[in-house]
Write an enzyme that holds these catalytic residues in place. Structure first.
Site, PDB file in Angstrom:
ATOM      1  CG  ASP A 177      -1.869   1.182   1.271  1.00  0.00           C
ATOM      2  OD1 ASP A 177      -1.546   2.228   0.683  1.00  0.00           O
ATOM      3  OD2 ASP A 177      -2.939   1.057   1.894  1.00  0.00           O
ATOM      4  CG  HIS A 178       1.109   4.245  -3.152  1.00  0.00           C
ATOM      5  ND1 HIS A 178      -0.019   3.733  -3.754  1.00  0.00           N
ATOM      6  CD2 HIS A 178       0.923   5.588  -3.091  1.00  0.00           C
ATOM      7  CE1 HIS A 178      -0.839   4.725  -4.044  1.00  0.00           C
ATOM      8  NE2 HIS A 178      -0.308   5.851  -3.655  1.00  0.00           N
ATOM      9  CG  HIS A 240      -4.618   4.166  -0.482  1.00  0.00           C
ATOM     10  ND1 HIS A 240      -3.599   3.237  -0.547  1.00  0.00           N
ATOM     11  CD2 HIS A 240      -4.957   4.442  -1.772  1.00  0.00           C
ATOM     12  CE1 HIS A 240      -3.336   2.971  -1.814  1.00  0.00           C
ATOM     13  NE2 HIS A 240      -4.147   3.681  -2.569  1.00  0.00           N
TER      14      HIS A 240
END
Length: 479
Positions: A177-178, A240
């Site tokens: 999950d960047h 996110h």
């Protein structure tokens, strides 16, 4: 210099993510001496590229990062290309032959990291062939990095996990999950638990409510096929936004281990309070879809290429969320995300409780992007003879030089995978709990009449109902 020895396999090496994010991230690790002599990257995709063409593509993708062209050419010499059909079992043997050759040449100690930048529907077949055709490490480590989405709902996530576990154990799976690689998100844990004042106030006794917003200025762009089946709830909320909420609400982990941190997040996500009935859902979850804005020459969502002209896919969501935990009793977390809003900003606002005589509540604003800063709003006397107060801000912002030196999201996450650190990767149970909450909302929507879309113009403010959601707590969403 760190002597990290490994072979990195990149499936989907000709794709947009690889050229925009992955090659620059790996190059930054190389420039910072986190990768040196003993690594190789095997790039694979369907296209019939040569090593030389791959090197040209990589050099173009890292052009802005290059300071020394000799060094950059040395870097790309570590990259090898092999055309590959993921459905063809025999071709995995060829990948393994190349890996064995490179293992000897670069003395990688049989350490292997597999990054799959392809459709999640292909994950099970690729990992199945990795194991059956002997591509996994025999003596060193094998680690798997996969992109979101992890499933389309809880049932599909469970099936995907079942299939991945045939080849990889849970502690070998690194779900990216960047947002968890972003510097301020990464630092949230330290902000909360390494400051006496915040540590004592960061609970229901000190906090009135929390606002988390991940606003986007862009529209659906070229992702209509994906977005039509996901909407903002699957694209941004399930992963996110709920991850940030978990970091903002978790108890202090028992120790510094990745297991303790992830268990602390699981506790939060497993206590997301479901909405009791459809009326409560309608009241507390606001859907939106952007419409055309002739003044700004922007199309509505239904006018975007590839979108159903009658689509009811949501491009905006705001929700009031409660946690069934003693330390957060009666404290709402207001979350929102949407496309085609007035500006791009990712921000957390912690709004503290206030005394009756206080003009405004103290507030801590944490901007994740596009700027990286902290602002603490406190009350002070206005200058002059009157005894009036005003809210003033203490602000800290990272300089451009500091930001440039920070690890970018994929750089940090690839490096942590190489080190075997799981802190900033989602545990499967985090995925499960997030899907349970999101599935509950989607199931409720299916029982309700079709929404009255569009309900906000592209490039403008959120739907009015999203502002009304804050009633009793705030007059606006803090940007």
């Amino acid at each position: 210099m760190n002597d990290n020895r490994l072979i990195l396999f990149l499936f989907g090496a000709t794709g947009d993510l690889a050229t925009r994010k992955l090659y620059p991230a790996i190059y930054r690790l190389y420039k910072k001496k986190q990768l040196a002599d003993h690594f190789a990257v095997i790039c694979t995709a369907r296209r019939e590229w040569t090593d030389e063409h791959l090197h040209e593509v990589i050099l173009k993708s890292i052009a802005k990062e290059i300071e020394d062209h000799i060094d950059a050419n040395e870097f790309v010499s570590h990259f090898y290309y092999q055309a590959h059909d993921v459905h063809n079992a025999d071709q995995y043997y060829k990948l393994n032959d190349l890996a064995k050759q490179l293992d000897q040449e670069y003395q990688t100690q049989d350490n292997r990291v597999f990054f799959i930048s392809l459709l999640p529907s292909l994950f099970p077949e690729i990992t199945k062939h990795m194991k059956e055709q002997g591509l996994l490490a025999n003596q060193g480590y094998s680690r798997l990095i996969i992109e979101k989405p992890f499933g389309h709902d809880l049932a599909s996530a469970e099936e995907l996990q079942k299939q991945l576990n045939r080849s990889f154990e849970e502690d070998q799976i690194y779900r990216i999950d960047h947002y968890l690689g972003k510097e301020i998100v990464h630092s949230l844990h330290y902000l909360r638990f390494n400051n006496y004042v915040l540590r004592r106030l960061w609970n229901a006794k000190g906090i009135n409510h929390v606002q988390i917003a991940l606003d986007e200025e862009v529209g659906v762009e070229k992702r209509a096929d994906y977005y039509e089946s996901s909407g903002v709830i699957r694209d941004m909320i399930q992963n996110h936004l709920l991850q940030i909420l978990a970091l903002a609400a978790m108890k202090e982990p028992e120790d510094d281990s990745s297991d303790a941190l992830r268990q602390a997040k699981i506790e939060v996500l497993s206590h997301l309070k479901p909405y009791a009935n459809l009326e409560e859902l309608k009241k507390n979850v606001i859907r939106g879809q952007y419409g055309p804005n002739p003044q700004l020459n922007l199309p509505g969502y239904r006018q975007e290429a590839g979108v159903d002209p009658q689509s009811n896919t949501e491009t905006f969501l705001a929700a009031k969320v409660f946690l069934d935990l003693p330390q957060w009793q009666n404290v709402p977390f207001f979350i929102r995300s949407g496309k085609r809003l007035q500006r791009k900003v990712s921000v957390i606002n912690i709004v503290f409780n206030k005394e009756e005589n206080e003009a405004q509540a103290n507030r801590l604003r944490i901007e994740i992007g596009p700027n990286l800063n902290y602002q603490l709003f406190i009350n002070s006397k206005k200058p002059g003879y009157d005894h009036q107060t005003e809210s003033i801000a203490f602000k800290f912002e990272y300089t451009a030089e500091e930001v440039a030196a920070m690890p970018v999201d994929y750089e940090r996450l690839i490096y942590e995978c190489i080190l075997g650190e799981l802190n900033n990767f989602n545990h499967y149970q985090e995925i499960v709990q997030a899907w349970k909450f999101v599935d509950h909302i989607i199931a409720g929507w299916q029982s309700l009449p079709a929404p009255d879309f569009p309900n906000y113009p592209a490039g403008m403010a959120e739907p009015q109902a999203a502002i009304d959601l804050l009633q009793g707590y705030a007059h606006q969403w803090y940007g």
